[in-house]
Design a protein around this motif. Structure first.
Motif, PDB file in Angstrom:
ATOM      1  N   THR A  84       0.866  -1.226  -0.095  1.00  0.00           N
ATOM      2  CA  THR A  84       0.168  -0.054  -0.014  1.00  0.00           C
ATOM      3  C   THR A  84       0.777   1.184   0.030  1.00  0.00           C
ATOM      4  N   LYS A  85       1.791   1.320   0.859  1.00  0.00           N
ATOM      5  CA  LYS A  85       2.534   2.641   1.083  1.00  0.00           C
ATOM      6  C   LYS A  85       3.897   2.627  -0.121  1.00  0.00           C
ATOM      7  N   PHE A  86       4.170   1.309  -0.445  1.00  0.00           N
ATOM      8  CA  PHE A  86       5.525   1.191  -1.218  1.00  0.00           C
ATOM      9  C   PHE A  86       6.572   1.685  -0.783  1.00  0.00           C
ATOM     10  N   ARG A  87       6.863   0.983   0.511  1.00  0.00           N
ATOM     11  CA  ARG A  87       8.059   1.534   1.091  1.00  0.00           C
ATOM     12  C   ARG A  87       8.746   0.581   2.062  1.00  0.00           C
ATOM     13  N   GLU A  88       9.891   0.626   2.555  1.00  0.00           N
ATOM     14  CA  GLU A  88      10.439  -0.445   3.357  1.00  0.00           C
ATOM     15  C   GLU A  88       9.282  -1.125   4.526  1.00  0.00           C
ATOM     16  N   SER A  89       9.712  -2.641   4.512  1.00  0.00           N
ATOM     17  CA  SER A  89       8.496  -2.940   5.228  1.00  0.00           C
ATOM     18  C   SER A  89       8.700  -3.069   6.903  1.00  0.00           C
ATOM     19  N   PHE A  90       9.741  -2.315   7.146  1.00  0.00           N
ATOM     20  CA  PHE A  90      10.040  -2.294   8.673  1.00  0.00           C
ATOM     21  C   PHE A  90       9.443  -0.910   9.138  1.00  0.00           C
ATOM     22  N   ARG A  91       8.859  -0.041   8.247  1.00  0.00           N
ATOM     23  CA  ARG A  91       8.331   1.238   8.639  1.00  0.00           C
ATOM     24  C   ARG A  91       7.389   1.210   9.797  1.00  0.00           C
ATOM     25  N   PRO A  92       7.399   1.899  10.802  1.00  0.00           N
ATOM     26  CA  PRO A  92       6.237   1.665  11.888  1.00  0.00           C
ATOM     27  C   PRO A  92       4.998   2.307  11.469  1.00  0.00           C
ATOM     28  N   PHE A  93       3.989   1.983  12.053  1.00  0.00           N
ATOM     29  CA  PHE A  93       2.469   2.641  12.032  1.00  0.00           C
ATOM     30  C   PHE A  93       2.038   2.995  13.346  1.00  0.00           C
ATOM     31  N   ALA A  94       1.255   3.773  13.442  1.00  0.00           N
ATOM     32  CA  ALA A  94       0.603   4.448  14.662  1.00  0.00           C
ATOM     33  C   ALA A  94      -0.666   3.740  14.915  1.00  0.00           C
ATOM     34  N   PRO A  95      -1.156   3.640  16.232  1.00  0.00           N
ATOM     35  CA  PRO A  95      -2.545   3.346  16.679  1.00  0.00           C
ATOM     36  C   PRO A  95      -3.520   4.529  16.652  1.00  0.00           C
ATOM     37  N   ALA A  96      -4.697   4.254  16.424  1.00  0.00           N
ATOM     38  CA  ALA A  96      -5.854   5.149  16.761  1.00  0.00           C
ATOM     39  C   ALA A  96      -6.541   4.264  18.022  1.00  0.00           C
ATOM     40  N   VAL A  97      -6.823   4.968  19.125  1.00  0.00           N
ATOM     41  CA  VAL A  97      -7.629   4.128  19.911  1.00  0.00           C
ATOM     42  C   VAL A  97      -8.583   4.938  20.734  1.00  0.00           C
ATOM     43  N   LEU A  98      -9.799   4.473  21.063  1.00  0.00           N
ATOM     44  CA  LEU A  98     -10.925   4.933  21.687  1.00  0.00           C
ATOM     45  C   LEU A  98     -10.276   5.742  23.119  1.00  0.00           C
ATOM     46  N   ALA A  99     -10.685   6.864  23.062  1.00  0.00           N
ATOM     47  CA  ALA A  99     -10.002   7.575  24.407  1.00  0.00           C
ATOM     48  C   ALA A  99     -10.470   7.272  25.528  1.00  0.00           C
ATOM     49  N   GLU A 100     -11.429   6.557  25.747  1.00  0.00           N
ATOM     50  CA  GLU A 100     -12.171   6.019  27.181  1.00  0.00           C
ATOM     51  C   GLU A 100     -11.355   4.820  27.334  1.00  0.00           C
ATOM     52  N   ASP A 101     -10.687   4.232  26.435  1.00  0.00           N
ATOM     53  CA  ASP A 101     -10.145   2.626  26.398  1.00  0.00           C
ATOM     54  C   ASP A 101      -8.495   2.984  26.498  1.00  0.00           C
TER      55      ASP A 101
END
Length: 247
Positions: A84-101
Motif C-alpha cells: 500500500t505505501k510502497f516503502r520499506e517493510s520495517f516502517r512503523p505504524f501508529a494506533p488510533a484508540v478510543l480515548a475512553e479505553d
C-alpha cells in the motif's frame, strides 16, 4: 485548539457527482450500517481507505484521510508497507484508540488527539519475546510480535498514539467502537492516506486513484462504500511509481 480538521471538505453532492462521472460502483449506507460493515471488513483482514469530511491540518492523518487496518495481525505492518505505501517493510505504524479505553492499552496519562505522543503499550497487552528470538537480528527480529497489537508496536514496546473522542470525530469514534464490539480491541492501525513520496490525498479523485493503484481493498467516501472487486479496470500510462521521489 479543539480538533485539526481544518482543511478542505467534500460533501455528499460532490462525492456523488464524482462517482457518477467516473462510472464507479458504490453502495450508500446509513452511518450505523456503514461502520458495522467496515468494522467487519477490517476484522477480516481487509485494508480500508477512509475519506471523510474536512481534511486534517498538520503532520498526521487523524481519521478523515486515513488508511485503516487491523492492528492484531502480525503481518499487517509488512503488508501495508509493501502493498500500500510502497516503502520499506520495517516502517512503523501508529494506533488510533478510543480515548475512553486508551489507559487499558497504553501507558498514557493524558489524551493524545494529534498523534504526537509516544507511550509504552500497557503491560497487560505486551508479550514476552521467546528465548529463540534472542538469536535473531535485523528484519527477523522486527517480525517478533511484542504485544497483542503487533502492527502498531515498535521494537522497544512503544507506540505513537492517537486518542479519539466522539466529540472531535464522531464517525471515526463510531467505527472504532464497532470494531471493539466485534473484536474486543478498540484500536486500529491509522496511517495517512497516501503512498511514499506523495502528499496525503485531498479530494475524492485523489482518494480513488490511490485506492486503485495500491493494495487498499475498500474505499469509503463519506457515506459510500466502494469494493475494489466491483470497480472498472484501472488504466493509466506508464508506471506512476517511477515519478515519485524516494524518501
Amino acid at each position: 485548539m479543539a480538533g485539526a480538521l481544518l482543511g478542505p471538505g467534500y460533501g455528499d453532492r460532490e462525492i456523488e457527482r464524482f462517482l457518477e462521472q467516473g462510472g464507479y460502483p458504490a453502495v450508500r449506507l446509513p452511518e450505523r450500517e456503514l461502520v458495522e460493515r467496515v468494522a467487519a471488513e477490517l476484522a477480516g483482514g481487509r485494508v480500508v481507505g477512509w475519506f471523510q469530511g474536512r481534511m486534517e491540518f498538520g503532520p498526521r492523518a487523524l481519521g478523515n484521510r486515513s488508511i485503516l487496518a487491523d492492528p492484531r495481525d502480525p503481518a499487517m505492518q509488512s503488508t501495508l508497507n509493501l502493498r500500500t505505501k510502497f516503502r520499506e517493510s520495517f516502517r512503523p505504524f501508529a494506533p488510533a484508540v478510543l480515548a475512553e479505553d486508551a489507559k487499558d492499552w497504553f501507558e498514557l496519562p493524558q489524551e493524545s488527539p494529534y498523534m504526537l505522543l509516544t507511550a509504552q503499550v500497557a503491560a497487560a497487552r505486551r508479550r514476552e519475546c521467546p528465548a529463540a528470538a534472542e538469536q535473531l537480528t535485523g528484519l527477523e527480529l522486527l517480525r517478533v510480535p511484542r504485544s497483542t497489537v503487533p502492527a502498531v508496536t515498535h521494537v522497544d514496546g512503544s507506540a505513537r498514539v492517537q486518542t479519539v473522542t466522539a466529540e472531535h470525530n464522531p464517525r471515526f469514534h463510531a467505527l472504532l467502537t464497532a470494531f471493539r464490539e466485534r473484536t474486543g480491541c478498540p484500536v486500529l492501525v491509522n496511517t495517512s492516506f497516501n503512498v511514499r513520496g506523495e502528499p496525503i490525498v485531498r479530494d475524492p479523485a485523489e482518494a480513488y486513484a490511490c485506492f486503485m493503484r495500491t493494495g487498499i481493498d475498500l474505499l469509503v467516501l463519506g457515506d459510500r462504500l466502494l469494493d475494489k472487486r466491483d470497480q472498472p479496470v484501472w488504466e493509466e500510462e506508464g508506471d506512476w511509481r517511477a515519478t515519485i521521489p524516494r524518501d
